[in-house]
Write a protein that holds these residues in place. Sequence first.
Motif, PDB file in Angstrom:
ATOM      1  N   GLN A  17      11.501  27.138 -40.431  1.00  0.00           N
ATOM      2  CA  GLN A  17      11.717  25.981 -41.301  1.00  0.00           C
ATOM      3  C   GLN A  17      11.368  24.695 -40.554  1.00  0.00           C
ATOM      4  OE1 GLN A  17      15.747  25.533 -42.627  1.00  0.00           O
ATOM      5  NE2 GLN A  17      15.334  23.706 -43.883  1.00  0.00           N
ATOM      6  N   VAL A  18      10.686  23.769 -41.235  1.00  0.00           N
ATOM      7  CA  VAL A  18      10.405  22.449 -40.671  1.00  0.00           C
ATOM      8  C   VAL A  18      11.590  21.546 -40.994  1.00  0.00           C
ATOM      9  CG1 VAL A  18       8.837  20.476 -40.640  1.00  0.00           C
ATOM     10  CG2 VAL A  18       7.932  22.792 -40.964  1.00  0.00           C
ATOM     11  N   VAL A  19      12.206  20.989 -39.951  1.00  0.00           N
ATOM     12  CA  VAL A  19      13.447  20.249 -40.135  1.00  0.00           C
ATOM     13  C   VAL A  19      13.275  18.790 -39.735  1.00  0.00           C
ATOM     14  CG1 VAL A  19      14.826  22.324 -39.725  1.00  0.00           C
ATOM     15  CG2 VAL A  19      14.287  20.810 -37.811  1.00  0.00           C
ATOM     16  N   GLU A  20      14.246  18.021 -40.095  1.00  0.00           N
ATOM     17  CA  GLU A  20      14.268  16.595 -39.753  1.00  0.00           C
ATOM     18  C   GLU A  20      14.206  16.441 -38.220  1.00  0.00           C
ATOM     19  OE1 GLU A  20      17.096  12.608 -40.335  1.00  0.00           O
ATOM     20  OE2 GLU A  20      17.763  14.588 -41.048  1.00  0.00           O
ATOM     21  N   GLU A  45      11.538  14.564 -46.281  1.00  0.00           N
ATOM     22  CA  GLU A  45      10.397  15.465 -46.116  1.00  0.00           C
ATOM     23  C   GLU A  45      10.871  16.892 -45.844  1.00  0.00           C
ATOM     24  OE1 GLU A  45       7.034  12.374 -44.373  1.00  0.00           O
ATOM     25  OE2 GLU A  45       8.549  13.244 -43.038  1.00  0.00           O
ATOM     26  N   GLU A  46      11.994  17.021 -45.140  1.00  0.00           N
ATOM     27  CA  GLU A  46      12.549  18.359 -44.916  1.00  0.00           C
ATOM     28  C   GLU A  46      12.974  18.978 -46.245  1.00  0.00           C
ATOM     29  OE1 GLU A  46      16.485  20.558 -43.000  1.00  0.00           O
ATOM     30  OE2 GLU A  46      15.982  18.510 -42.380  1.00  0.00           O
ATOM     31  N   ALA A  47      13.636  18.181 -47.072  1.00  0.00           N
ATOM     32  CA  ALA A  47      14.125  18.694 -48.348  1.00  0.00           C
ATOM     33  C   ALA A  47      12.986  19.070 -49.286  1.00  0.00           C
ATOM     34  CB  ALA A  47      15.034  17.654 -48.998  1.00  0.00           C
ATOM     35  N   SER A  48      11.909  18.309 -49.240  1.00  0.00           N
ATOM     36  CA  SER A  48      10.788  18.572 -50.146  1.00  0.00           C
ATOM     37  C   SER A  48       9.790  19.576 -49.558  1.00  0.00           C
ATOM     38  CB  SER A  48      10.049  17.263 -50.458  1.00  0.00           C
ATOM     39  OG  SER A  48       9.478  16.727 -49.273  1.00  0.00           O
TER      40      SER A  48
END
Length: 707
Positions: A554-557, A584-587
């Motif tokens: 997962q790409v995270v903040e 951006e993490e949420a989307s």
Amino acid sequence: MEGVVHDSSSIHSLAYLDDHVGFCGTIKSSPSDFVVTEIDMSGQLVRESVINSFFKFGELPEKQNSSCQYKKQKIVPQESYLEKRHFLNFREFVNRTDPPEQDMAVDTNTMEEVDDEYGPEKTDNLSSLLEEPLLESLTAFACSIKSELSSEMQSATPPLEFSLGSFPDKDQRARFHSAIQQTYPFLLTATRSTEIIVKPNLDYRELCQLVSEEEAENFLKYLDSKQVNSTFTFKPDLSKEHRKAVHHFISKKFGKLVETKSFSKEDHQGQQNTVITARFREKSGSLKKRRRADCQDVSDIYTAFTLRKENLETLEAISCLSSELGVLPSDFSYAGVKDKKAITYQTVVVKKVTPMRLKEVESRIQKKGMTMYNIRSVQQHLRLGQLKGNQFDIIVRDLKTQHGDSEATIEKIIFQATENVKKNGFVNYYGPQRFGRGKHVQSNQIGLALLKEDMVKAVKLLFTPEEEDNPVNRAKRYFLQTEDAKITLALMPECKVRERMVLRALNRYSISPEGCTRAWFSIPHSMRIFYVHAHCSKVWNEAASYRLKTYGSQVVEGDLVIRETDDVETTSLTDRVHVVTALEEASKAYALHQVVLPMIGHSVTYPGNKVGEWYHEMLGRDGLQACTFRNSVLQLNVPGCYRHILKYPRNLLYEVIEELDDGVESKEDTKEWNAALSSKQSLKISFELDSSCYATVCLREIMKYDC
């Protein structure tokens, strides 16, 4: 490369990307099992580019193969002087009625070591340039001159000359000057307008009155080599008066180029002898200029070639080539460092060396595991990273399942593993070859000591021996026990280029902090920075593993990504680095293959999450909190960079084969014979990777096994 080194820099504990079933095998059983071919910026394999490339000096490769045979093309003068003026002996010269000679600019060029004998068999370079009649006449002229110079040392006969003809092309004339002087050091070449003139070197005749002909020839070749920081030593001389005469002659004739000094030297029997050593004076503005008015400056000459090496490090190969050519290792440039235990093909560029000069050393370097082909003139040097990538052709031998009771066949396991890596990629770790093969000390440990400016510790780490009893480890043990650099240098094998460079400097400057600093500065910059980059690479590996274990795919903040832009060439990488936001993490605006991690340095941004915190803790652990990543004394500047976490192989192909124990692939028509013998399965696999990616790391992900 069988077995795994379990230490702090090994990749055995680093995280994998996927959880497919793996398998075991052995790679690098021999160099031919691991073939690396560079892919140039145009996307072409460097092995193939030889087909469409012509030699600048008139040669065309006959075919593409590893033996690199070429079709030679003779160079013919625009106007042959053979019919007008044949060579003259001394007696004919005295009686001739030619008009007074014009002023001529004497041309000198780099010489190579040649045998004392002369004749057609020693002029292979000339035979590729001259037509047979002209070559025979030049050979006869040289023989006549050598005979006269040897038998009439006191003769006051004026010098005669021999004309090769007129050559309008400057580069062509330069090749002739070099080829003649490399073959006949007792001759001088000169240019009169566009005509090449050959005549005796009367300095050679005078020098032969003081030293042997062999020493005289070798000394003149040394002068023409102009090899920076090199020396020439005459044979031991017990007569002080005779040494004085030699000093006086060299000072009178060549004092602007070299200086001489007498040294006491111990021979192999332990006896002290006095020798005269000459060395080039430090360069001044006037000495930097070429003596040839019609030849381009040597510093503007760049020659590219494809280097095939086997079982050699790139830096080791470069050191060998620099020694053969009489230039510095720093005069070579290349796009990337290739594996040692492998057969590799890569483009190399050397400055201050002509294509013809490079061709002359080819036969000698073949004995050391190297071959050069596709030699051509270019306009500039190469930069690290100036390549599209590399193609790997690998054989993994002795295949086994990781669990002996696995129901799946090895073929099915390999299929699933390769398809998985094609789809998902692999973690872009630096491979184990980045850190060396040492069990006690590895390159990254030396690099950390250099970053902390602990030069004495760095030297001692370099000379820390391994457990094996061989000449290298015996020499290292002796050094740590005695700190005697002079004797250690005599014990250290010639192949250990870096260690010998350091030992020479330590012998001169002592094993003090200042002496060790000078010792490290004595090796080329590419070698010094190699150790520092090894430590930075180790940190990156650990950071990538921590990132995957902490956040998975997962790409995270706080993650770092490189933003795409239409103006890549004018936008700096620093401006393109972006810190992922919570929105951006949420989307899910970014995917894992876009995430990068920094290589530590003074100009990088660290992630804004737990991975960034890990970096700062690591810097404290290694004692680098106050490190500026700059060392002006060693000229080390480490700005840092960014590296993608994931990479993907391209054009991945494989084949599982059955092999007999002797390594011979089994054939259908020998089934009965094969049935009586045990056979093993091997994997032939080929793929392409981007630059700075490691095939061993890609295989590690496929096999789930530390190759």
